[in-house]
Scaffold this motif. Sequence first.
Motif, PDB file in Angstrom:
ATOM      1  N   GLU A 137      -4.651   3.687  -3.660  1.00  0.00           N
ATOM      2  CA  GLU A 137      -4.643   2.571  -2.661  1.00  0.00           C
ATOM      3  C   GLU A 137      -3.438   1.904  -2.431  1.00  0.00           C
ATOM      4  OE1 GLU A 137      -7.046   3.282  -0.801  1.00  0.00           O
ATOM      5  OE2 GLU A 137      -8.454   4.209  -2.292  1.00  0.00           O
TER       6      GLU A 137
ATOM      7  N   GLY B  15      -0.776   3.692  -2.684  1.00  0.00           N
ATOM      8  CA  GLY B  15       0.079   4.799  -2.707  1.00  0.00           C
ATOM      9  C   GLY B  15       0.510   5.669  -3.790  1.00  0.00           C
TER      10      GLY B  15
ATOM     11  N   VAL C 153       0.798  -1.206   0.062  1.00  0.00           N
ATOM     12  CA  VAL C 153       0.122  -0.073   0.075  1.00  0.00           C
ATOM     13  C   VAL C 153       0.726   1.345   0.043  1.00  0.00           C
ATOM     14  CG1 VAL C 153      -2.125  -0.732   0.968  1.00  0.00           C
ATOM     15  CG2 VAL C 153      -0.194  -0.265   2.462  1.00  0.00           C
ATOM     16  N   LYS C 154       2.105   1.187   0.131  1.00  0.00           N
ATOM     17  CA  LYS C 154       3.054   2.419   0.168  1.00  0.00           C
ATOM     18  C   LYS C 154       4.036   2.322  -0.935  1.00  0.00           C
ATOM     19  CE  LYS C 154       6.338   0.928   3.392  1.00  0.00           C
ATOM     20  NZ  LYS C 154       7.168   1.386   4.668  1.00  0.00           N
TER      21      LYS C 154
END
Lengths: 208, 468
Positions: free
Chosen positions: B226, B228, B194-195
């Motif tokens: 979503e 990132g 997610v990042k």
Amino acid sequence: MESDFTPPIGKISNIKGQCISLIGNDIDTDRIIPARFLKCVNFDSLGESVFEDDRKTLKGKHPFDLEENKNASLLVVNSNFGCGSSREHAPQALMRWGIKAIIGESFADIFYSNCIAIGIPCFTLPKKSIEEIQNYYCNNQSLLLEIDLKNSLAKSKDLNFNLEIKESSRKMFLSGEWDATSTLLDNKNLIENKFNQLPYIKFNTNFL
Amino acid sequence: MSQDTLFDKVWDLHKVSSLPGGSDQIFIGLHLIHEVTSPQAFGALKDKKLKVKFPDRTVATVDHIVPTDNQSRPFKDNLAEQMIETLEKNCLEHKIRFFNIGSGNQGIVHVVAPELGLTQPGMTIACGDSHTSTHGAFGSIAFGIGTSQVRDVLATQTLAMNKLKVRQIWCDNKLSKGVYAKDLVLHIINKLGVKAGVGFAYEFAGPAIHELSMEERMTICNMSIEGGARCGYINPDEKTFSYVKNKLYAPKNEHWDRALRWWESLKSDENSIYDDVIKLDASKVEPTVTWGITPGQSISINQQIPLLDELSPNDKLVAEEAYEYMSFKPGQLIKDTPIDVCFIGSCTNGRISDLRVAAEVLKGKKVSKNVKAFAVPGSEKVATEAKQEGLDQIFKDSGFQWREPGCSMCLAMNSDKLIGNQVSASSSNRNFKGRQGSPSGRTLLMSPAMVAAAAINGKVSDVREFIN
């Protein structure tokens, strides 16, 4: 609480304050400020609702409810803090609660831009250093840090760190020009020129 | 540093100046606003005694707070009424085009702009909403902004931004039957995390992406954030151009020819340079369901919820939080998880093709008696089209409630909310703690077809068993 609030203005070069540590990765902006509090036409009363649902779940044990954190202003977080929704209400709520700067492993892009736009510098440190701060805080229940933005340093009685921050953000805070509107407006003519050059402005005649 | 990608080209075209400190001033071709993130921006303009610089380049609609049951005015919810009134007043005062309820063009902002032909290749598009990345499906560079940046766009039509890096996500082969764009994007987010997209724009490319319809491409780009990535895009092609053609605000006649010539020249060069490239095989993707509290915590329908040991050290902390919040045991199968609420809608999956796919599954079947199910079209146009095709009747006959357009239970700013720790099967984009309106509510993200299957069985099901 709100009546005491004054937003930051002008140059930001030194920030001194007590740390408040919030452990967890991927803490999203829905958690920082749940959507039902977005039903407002100004940001004034958001401070009291920051982390509302997390705080209710922890029944007084959430870091934002602990007595020792009452006057804290430097938030220490883990990775991907502020992910999810673009709601500026999230940093606005943190700021109105009393947060003046955030130090973390990493930040979500939109959250970071929102913080910079309202005068909350966000610094990054490696995971190891964040854990060192969080452990120190856990053992001592208090950590007073002084941030020197000019040299990107964080100093305390026992700990010192070289902070990282985007150079563009650092310069904006030091010069006091972090409120972007007037900087952007300085280029009024360039904006007009660009508008006239863009191909799609010419063929989107029914747009107007 | 990336070179000659579509992102580089569109960015450079819109660059107004280099700002002190290294960021760029970028012209915003289309600015979309809604009732939640704009009032404070208009307030700030007033405080600074500024006007909207190019009112024609901002378009407004109302979506987040609108009720989906009874939309007559004033709204029952006073705060919601105050927000729509504020937007009406601001648009009137600043001469901004506003698609209000009943105009025929109201709806979720990311559904409305493409269907009106406002979203076009080669534009920069900004909106105070993180799912603005949706518009990247047309080969525009689109990203979400906060309220202070909304103020900046209103006042100057530009933004101060750091240029993003570009990661190409190359998807080989094609999706198999019963597997949809939603499954693919959930799969991508799960694989990358997610990042991973922080600091990046995502370029989705390859045969599997090329194969997708425009609406499926919007689903993919919608969920870039979503992963990132503030911005996600797809190089425009014939499908893009024919989708835009004849839309209300699309260029017409000789202007269309000029536009097409320009759009056809807009794509990443064959030898363009990316900051990163990821390849994956789309044919391996299966119907995918989230089990946790981030969109990255997903598994295929036949997989077990991962054990802590199977996860990377970085994922363990949030996994432990997720097991507890979701009341799932590591190693448990996701299939057959009982469902209380089914929601089909949102800017991710509230378009006509999403409703068609779900209706196909629902046709002639009944929603489980334990499930409250509702369908919320993404816009008034989508609702009209669905009615013309008789889809609303299929939904109603199956036991779904058929609602009026809006964001609804994706973020539950209206009265469409989970109660207590209900479990929802949802075609939306976020499974964050409390996202669907109850501080202990639990969300399982999946494709609209999978939501329909879950509604019929009352539990998480494999939609492929319904469509063969």
